[in-house]
Write a protein that holds these residues in place. Structure first.
Motif, short mmCIF file in Angstrom:
data_model
loop_
_atom_site.label_atom_id
_atom_site.label_comp_id
_atom_site.label_asym_id
_atom_site.label_seq_id
_atom_site.Cartn_x
_atom_site.Cartn_y
_atom_site.Cartn_z
N PHE A 108 -2.66 -6.58 -29.91
CA PHE A 108 -3.08 -6.52 -28.52
C PHE A 108 -2.88 -5.15 -27.90
CE2 PHE A 108 -4.20 -8.38 -24.56
CZ PHE A 108 -3.46 -7.71 -23.61
N GLN A 109 -1.85 -4.44 -28.33
CA GLN A 109 -1.53 -3.18 -27.68
C GLN A 109 -2.60 -2.13 -27.88
OE1 GLN A 109 -0.22 -4.30 -30.39
NE2 GLN A 109 0.04 -2.69 -31.90
N LYS A 110 -3.50 -2.36 -28.78
CA LYS A 110 -4.58 -1.39 -29.02
C LYS A 110 -5.83 -1.70 -28.20
CE LYS A 110 -2.35 1.12 -31.96
NZ LYS A 110 -1.88 2.46 -31.55
N LEU A 111 -5.76 -2.71 -27.36
CA LEU A 111 -6.92 -3.02 -26.53
C LEU A 111 -7.22 -1.89 -25.56
CD1 LEU A 111 -6.89 -5.99 -27.52
CD2 LEU A 111 -7.40 -6.63 -25.16
N VAL A 112 -8.50 -1.54 -25.46
CA VAL A 112 -8.97 -0.57 -24.48
C VAL A 112 -9.77 -1.34 -23.44
CG1 VAL A 112 -10.44 1.42 -24.09
CG2 VAL A 112 -9.02 1.30 -26.15
N PHE A 113 -9.36 -1.22 -22.19
CA PHE A 113 -9.99 -1.98 -21.11
C PHE A 113 -11.02 -1.15 -20.37
CE2 PHE A 113 -7.54 -5.92 -20.74
CZ PHE A 113 -6.41 -5.63 -21.48
N GLY A 114 -12.05 -1.83 -19.86
CA GLY A 114 -12.96 -1.20 -18.92
C GLY A 114 -12.32 -1.15 -17.54
N THR A 115 -13.04 -0.55 -16.61
CA THR A 115 -12.50 -0.38 -15.26
C THR A 115 -12.65 -1.62 -14.39
OG1 THR A 115 -14.57 0.65 -14.63
CG2 THR A 115 -12.76 2.13 -15.21
N GLY A 116 -13.32 -2.63 -14.90
CA GLY A 116 -13.40 -3.88 -14.18
C GLY A 116 -14.65 -4.02 -13.33
N THR A 117 -15.08 -5.27 -13.14
CA THR A 117 -16.18 -5.61 -12.24
C THR A 117 -15.68 -6.70 -11.30
OG1 THR A 117 -17.90 -5.12 -13.86
CG2 THR A 117 -18.50 -6.58 -12.04
N ARG A 118 -15.81 -6.42 -10.01
CA ARG A 118 -15.40 -7.42 -9.02
C ARG A 118 -16.58 -8.32 -8.71
NH1 ARG A 118 -11.10 -7.93 -5.95
NH2 ARG A 118 -10.36 -5.88 -6.58
N LEU A 119 -16.42 -9.60 -9.01
CA LEU A 119 -17.45 -10.61 -8.71
C LEU A 119 -17.15 -11.24 -7.36
CD1 LEU A 119 -19.90 -12.30 -9.60
CD2 LEU A 119 -18.30 -13.89 -10.68
N LEU A 120 -18.09 -11.13 -6.45
CA LEU A 120 -17.92 -11.69 -5.10
C LEU A 120 -18.93 -12.80 -4.91
CD1 LEU A 120 -17.57 -8.34 -3.14
CD2 LEU A 120 -15.74 -9.95 -3.65
N VAL A 121 -18.46 -14.03 -4.85
CA VAL A 121 -19.33 -15.19 -4.69
C VAL A 121 -19.25 -15.66 -3.24
CG1 VAL A 121 -19.92 -17.49 -5.48
CG2 VAL A 121 -18.91 -15.84 -7.07
N SER A 122 -20.40 -15.73 -2.60
CA SER A 122 -20.42 -16.16 -1.21
C SER A 122 -21.26 -17.44 -1.06
CB SER A 122 -20.98 -15.07 -0.31
OG SER A 122 -22.23 -14.63 -0.79
N PRO A 123 -20.97 -18.20 0.01
CA PRO A 123 -21.68 -19.49 0.20
C PRO A 123 -23.15 -19.28 0.52
CG PRO A 123 -19.78 -19.29 1.68
CD PRO A 123 -19.93 -17.97 0.99
#
Lengths: 114, 115
Positions: free
Chosen positions: B100-115
């Protein structure tokens, strides 16, 4: 415990002070990891412990950062002479062993250096 | 070395609409691929992973992802999102059998769900 526990959940400190962040991994997990999550950044690997082996410190950003793991369980991440750029969420994770492809994360410690 | 690109920093979507979160990676060797989700004020939780075999991987909460080797992509999809899916989603890669320690992560995507 049931999950990875980190304390404190929030820490505000003055620039130049030292801070200690604590991580209690899941019981029986031999591998423990520290990550840093800064605003707008991905997860940055800091350090990795596996059993009694020497830790992988390749991700520590400077010599102000250090970590230890006592008795193969609890870990403490220490930041000396904190700087404003150290402000981030510090995440701890643990996995069953070094071959694990999944790790379980704590809720993190939000560190703010003012 | 590996790298991960998540092109969208934020994806707004209406409830019950389909969503796709994009992930592209760069690697000179074969990789394992992961999606993690981070709900507000919580740690990361594994959503799904691709190690080998079928390129379509199903995860928790109705999410799935498809590994496309030729396009070096591992996009995450859900046919109908819920308000509770609002979270940050991270794509990650690692060389096989390195831990696991070798995992390289992306910067992330924020998902915003609205009604």
């Amino acid at each position: 415990g049931a999950g990875v526990s980190q304390s404190p959940s929030n820490k505000v400190t003055e620039k130049g002070k030292d801070v200690e962040l604590r991580c209690d991994p899941i019981s029986g997990h031999t591998a423990l990891y520290w990550y840093r999550q800064s605003l707008g950044q991905g997860l940055e690997f800091l350090i990795y412990f596996q059993g009694n082996s020497a830790p992988d410190k390749s991700g520590l950003p400077s010599d102000r950062f250090s970590a230890e793991r006592t008795g193969g369980s609890v870990s403490t991440l220490t930041i000396q002479r904190t700087q404003q750029e150290d402000s981030a969420v510090y995440l701890c994770a643990s996995s069953l062993d070094f071959r694990g492809t999944e790790a379980f994360f704590g809720q993190g410690t939000r560190l703010t250096v003012v | 070395a590996q790298s991960v690109t998540q092109l969208d920093s934020q994806v707004p979507v209406f409830e019950e609409a389909p969503v796709e979160l994009r992930c592209n990676y760069s690697s000179s060797v074969s990789v394992y691929l992961f999606w993690y989700v981070q709900y507000p004020n919580q740690g990361l939780q594994l959503l799904l992973k691709y190690l080998s075999g079928s390129t379509l991987v199903k995860g928790i909460n109705g999410f799935e992802a498809e590994f496309n080797k030729s396009q070096t992509s591992f996009h995450l999809r859900k046919p109908s999102v819920h308000i509770s899916d609002t979270a940050e989603y991270f794509c990650a890669v690692s060389p096989p059998n390195t831990g696991f320690q070798k995992l390289v992560f992306g910067t992330g995507t924020r998902l915003l769900v609205s009604p």
